[in-house]
Design a protein around this motif. Structure first.
Motif, mmCIF file in Angstrom:
data_model
loop_
_atom_site.group_PDB
_atom_site.id
_atom_site.type_symbol
_atom_site.label_atom_id
_atom_site.label_comp_id
_atom_site.label_asym_id
_atom_site.label_seq_id
_atom_site.Cartn_x
_atom_site.Cartn_y
_atom_site.Cartn_z
ATOM 1 N N ILE A 125 0.517 -1.102 -0.111
ATOM 2 C CA ILE A 125 -0.237 0.280 0.070
ATOM 3 C C ILE A 125 0.823 1.272 -0.586
ATOM 4 C CG2 ILE A 125 -2.109 1.109 0.545
ATOM 5 C CD1 ILE A 125 -1.586 -1.292 2.888
ATOM 6 N N ASP A 126 0.631 2.319 -0.784
ATOM 7 C CA ASP A 126 0.339 3.340 -0.331
ATOM 8 C C ASP A 126 1.196 4.408 0.931
ATOM 9 O OD1 ASP A 126 2.695 5.680 -1.358
ATOM 10 O OD2 ASP A 126 0.925 6.407 -2.902
ATOM 11 N N LEU A 127 1.576 4.821 1.049
ATOM 12 C CA LEU A 127 1.204 5.194 2.584
ATOM 13 C C LEU A 127 1.977 7.029 2.301
ATOM 14 C CD1 LEU A 127 0.925 2.721 4.996
ATOM 15 C CD2 LEU A 127 -1.107 3.555 4.109
ATOM 16 N N PRO A 128 1.285 8.031 2.336
ATOM 17 C CA PRO A 128 2.564 9.163 1.612
ATOM 18 C C PRO A 128 2.968 9.685 2.963
ATOM 19 C CG PRO A 128 -0.232 9.801 1.550
ATOM 20 C CD PRO A 128 0.058 7.561 1.549
ATOM 21 N N ALA A 129 2.775 9.634 4.298
ATOM 22 C CA ALA A 129 3.135 10.575 5.027
ATOM 23 C C ALA A 129 4.523 9.229 5.644
ATOM 24 C CB ALA A 129 2.079 10.817 5.857
ATOM 25 N N ALA A 159 1.864 21.093 6.733
ATOM 26 C CA ALA A 159 1.708 22.732 6.868
ATOM 27 C C ALA A 159 2.314 23.388 8.320
ATOM 28 C CB ALA A 159 0.183 23.701 6.942
ATOM 29 N N SER A 160 2.208 22.516 9.538
ATOM 30 C CA SER A 160 2.853 23.036 10.815
ATOM 31 C C SER A 160 3.748 21.604 10.661
ATOM 32 C CB SER A 160 1.865 22.865 11.704
ATOM 33 O OG SER A 160 1.245 21.410 11.799
ATOM 34 N N GLY A 161 3.453 20.350 9.671
ATOM 35 C CA GLY A 161 4.928 19.666 10.748
ATOM 36 C C GLY A 161 4.416 19.322 11.256
ATOM 37 N N ILE A 162 3.446 18.386 12.348
ATOM 38 C CA ILE A 162 2.811 17.739 13.320
ATOM 39 C C ILE A 162 2.526 16.375 13.736
ATOM 40 C CG2 ILE A 162 1.486 18.538 15.074
ATOM 41 C CD1 ILE A 162 2.962 20.392 15.314
ATOM 42 N N PHE A 163 2.569 15.733 14.090
ATOM 43 C CA PHE A 163 2.022 14.272 13.990
ATOM 44 C C PHE A 163 1.391 14.349 14.635
ATOM 45 C CE2 PHE A 163 2.444 10.590 16.340
ATOM 46 C CZ PHE A 163 1.682 9.295 14.983
ATOM 47 N N SER A 180 8.308 19.419 15.161
ATOM 48 C CA SER A 180 9.542 18.616 14.841
ATOM 49 C C SER A 180 10.676 18.496 15.921
ATOM 50 C CB SER A 180 10.709 20.029 13.719
ATOM 51 O OG SER A 180 10.188 21.128 14.897
ATOM 52 N N ASP A 181 10.714 19.023 17.467
ATOM 53 C CA ASP A 181 11.016 19.380 18.782
ATOM 54 C C ASP A 181 11.686 17.391 19.219
ATOM 55 O OD1 ASP A 181 8.284 19.480 18.762
ATOM 56 O OD2 ASP A 181 8.775 19.726 21.478
ATOM 57 N N GLU A 187 7.978 12.871 6.972
ATOM 58 C CA GLU A 187 7.892 13.071 5.431
ATOM 59 C C GLU A 187 6.458 13.764 5.159
ATOM 60 O OE1 GLU A 187 8.883 9.544 3.208
ATOM 61 O OE2 GLU A 187 10.403 9.202 3.804
ATOM 62 N N PRO A 188 5.909 14.936 5.396
ATOM 63 C CA PRO A 188 4.996 15.036 5.811
ATOM 64 C C PRO A 188 3.604 14.680 4.131
ATOM 65 C CG PRO A 188 6.127 17.216 4.975
ATOM 66 C CD PRO A 188 7.128 16.167 4.915
ATOM 67 N N SER A 189 2.310 15.075 4.830
ATOM 68 C CA SER A 189 1.294 15.002 4.131
ATOM 69 C C SER A 189 0.400 15.031 4.114
ATOM 70 C CB SER A 189 1.097 13.378 2.959
ATOM 71 O OG SER A 189 0.036 13.534 2.452
#
Lengths: 247, 247, 247
Positions: A125-129, A159-163, A180-181, A187-189
């Motif tokens: 499966i292709d999982l983009p993030a 946009a905010s780089g948040i998981f 990011s801390d 790899e965002p999406s």
């Protein structure tokens, strides 16, 4: 045929990882180590685990399949001390495996491989993030969500780089953000999928020991969680199907 | 009449040993200390325990019998700190024992001695094999056997000088061997008897604290387990009847 | 409106104290801090708790009442680390309180204040004996009495300057005396009242953390137990009604 020795801590870790998902499995022994592929009874979660011969202090084997009662193995590892050595021995064509550790000789009758579910195919499966994070940080979110709900959403805000991990209770809402801390890499999406905590709770406990866990997420797609164990000589992939998000 | 003082750790040890077998007992007080002989309700196991007056910091007594509710004593020792002193006081002809420790005054009504089973006679049996080993080593074998079975065989292989513990599950087998590297001493003889783990599990826990346990074994005969406690001022013998080995 | 920050240890202490008595409460927020007055469902015990704004690292508020589900708060504090900071935010007229700590955003729907029992009036009773003692010393007596009974008498013997805790079981009796060596202070009077251990057991656990607890006792009157927490910025009064002493 199998004749191998391994330290008891590595063996315990291996059994614990498999036990997070299934109570029995078929272990494929080959010249280079062992591997197992299993799916839970409800077809919701899969595990693919490899342990290379380098994880063993000695390892001689010809190809064979072992039907392992994981619940029984959990009892047996309960008797093992820390830092002991365990030797495993199965004669050619035999169905009783000898397990020897610190004066114990344990003879275990293996399960009939035909009674265990067929190995699943791990779907491509292709999982983009894709994020990398400590296993403890994920487990904390799983535990927090469990307090108010039986489902958890995993997602990434590109946009905010948040998981984020998010849960909705009858009257409450909880959201745990990791930026990011804390993230090791991202790899965002813009993705989000919902999962059952019944499965993630058990997985979270074994993940918690891993310094680095890779989590791949899509939109209403399965999540793939991968990490190493046994000092890098073992690797596991969990795949968990999503739940449908009720409106 | 009894007027004595003892440190709480020694008192706790004494109660714990008796509690491994019975929930009530008749304690015989004499000028030289106390002793108890008790048999469990199913007539399968016996205990003979002696605690000499040297185990006490002070001890003045005339002969009397105390009916002790062991289960209640377990609750009371739960309140005692470590290293405190406990004083025991029973007036001549009285049936309320005063127990005083760290500000507490506990008045315990003794059980009527007539309601407690008669003291058993410890049978004089010839058990040809005798080993001495740490209590922890025996307890480990008992715990391991409990995982797969409710019975355990204890035996000695005279030729190889091995003491073994063995259990047979529905499909598994476990054997724990202890040789000259672990045994403190061995009087060898080819013997083997089978015992119920229901009893041995509780005995194993109190044995585990003893550095040296003497185990006497015969062929389909009772096992006798003896060890000291209270810095050598206490001594206990357990006698456990065998189970019939089914073919 | 409320916008405040507090360290998680102080918040946990506050919730634990309230949880000893009730599962939900109405918290009154004012400019100077918060307070709660609550009575248990059986009308046997009351709590009055104050936490001044000095206990918070920041505190801005207008008067409002929060309906707090204490049981849920217990789960939430279970997720908090030690020494973290918790921020609380409730918009003007809102009924969802945001709780943020170490990456978690928890949105809690408040209870409808009208469904919670009215605030009790703390009665003005004259209790002639007053002792001050460590909370741990009281909790020890409560635990000991619980072993043999479901009731405990608290009393003072004026002549000997002794504070005592006493319980009567079916056949046993326990008495714990605390004199001038352990009491911090004593205003003596010959008093004695009997209380249900159901309530005192939970109170005892939170008292146990306080270095100084003030206990006021009368004859067949309620007992008032008061102590500070949160480094002196919090204060709590428990009032517990007596049981009738059966002859």
């Amino acid at each position: 045929m199998l004749k191998a020795a391994i330290d008891t801590d590595t063996f315990r870790e291996t059994i614990d990882v498999i036990a997070a998902l299934v109570t029995e499995c078929r272990m494929h022994i080959g010249e280079d180590g062992l591997k197992t592929r299993a799916v839970d009874t409800a077809n919701v979660a899969m595990i693919s685990l490899d342990l290379s011969k380098e994880a063993f202090s000695s390892f001689v084997a010809t190809e064979c399949d072992l039907g392992i009662d994981i619940a029984k193995m959990k009892s047996i590892i309960g008797m093992m001390g820390k830092g002991d050595e365990l030797t495993l021995e199965l004669p050619e064509g035999g169905n009783k495996m000898e397990m020897v550790f610190s004066g114990y000789q344990y003879s275990v009758t293996l399960l009939d491989g035909n009674t265990i579910r067929k190995d699943p195919q791990l779907p491509n499966i292709d999982l983009p993030a894709k994020i990398r994070i400590s296993g403890a940080a994920i487990n904390d979110g799983i535990k927090a969500a469990s307090v108010i709900s039986d489902k958890i959403a995993l997602g990434v805000d590109a946009a905010s780089g948040i998981f984020y991990m998010e849960a909705e209770g009858d009257s409450d809402h909880i959201r745990l953000e990791r930026g990011s801390d804390i993230l090791i890499s991202l790899e965002p999406s813009d993705v989000r999928s919902l999962f059952s905590l019944d499965y993630l709770r058990d997985m979270g406990k074994v993940m918690a020991r891993a310094d680095v866990v890779e989590v791949q997420i899509g939109n209403d797609h399965p999540v793939r969680v991968s990490f190493d164990f046994a000092d890098g000589h073992g690797h596991v992939d969990f795949l968990l199907a999503p739940r449908i998000e009720a409106d």
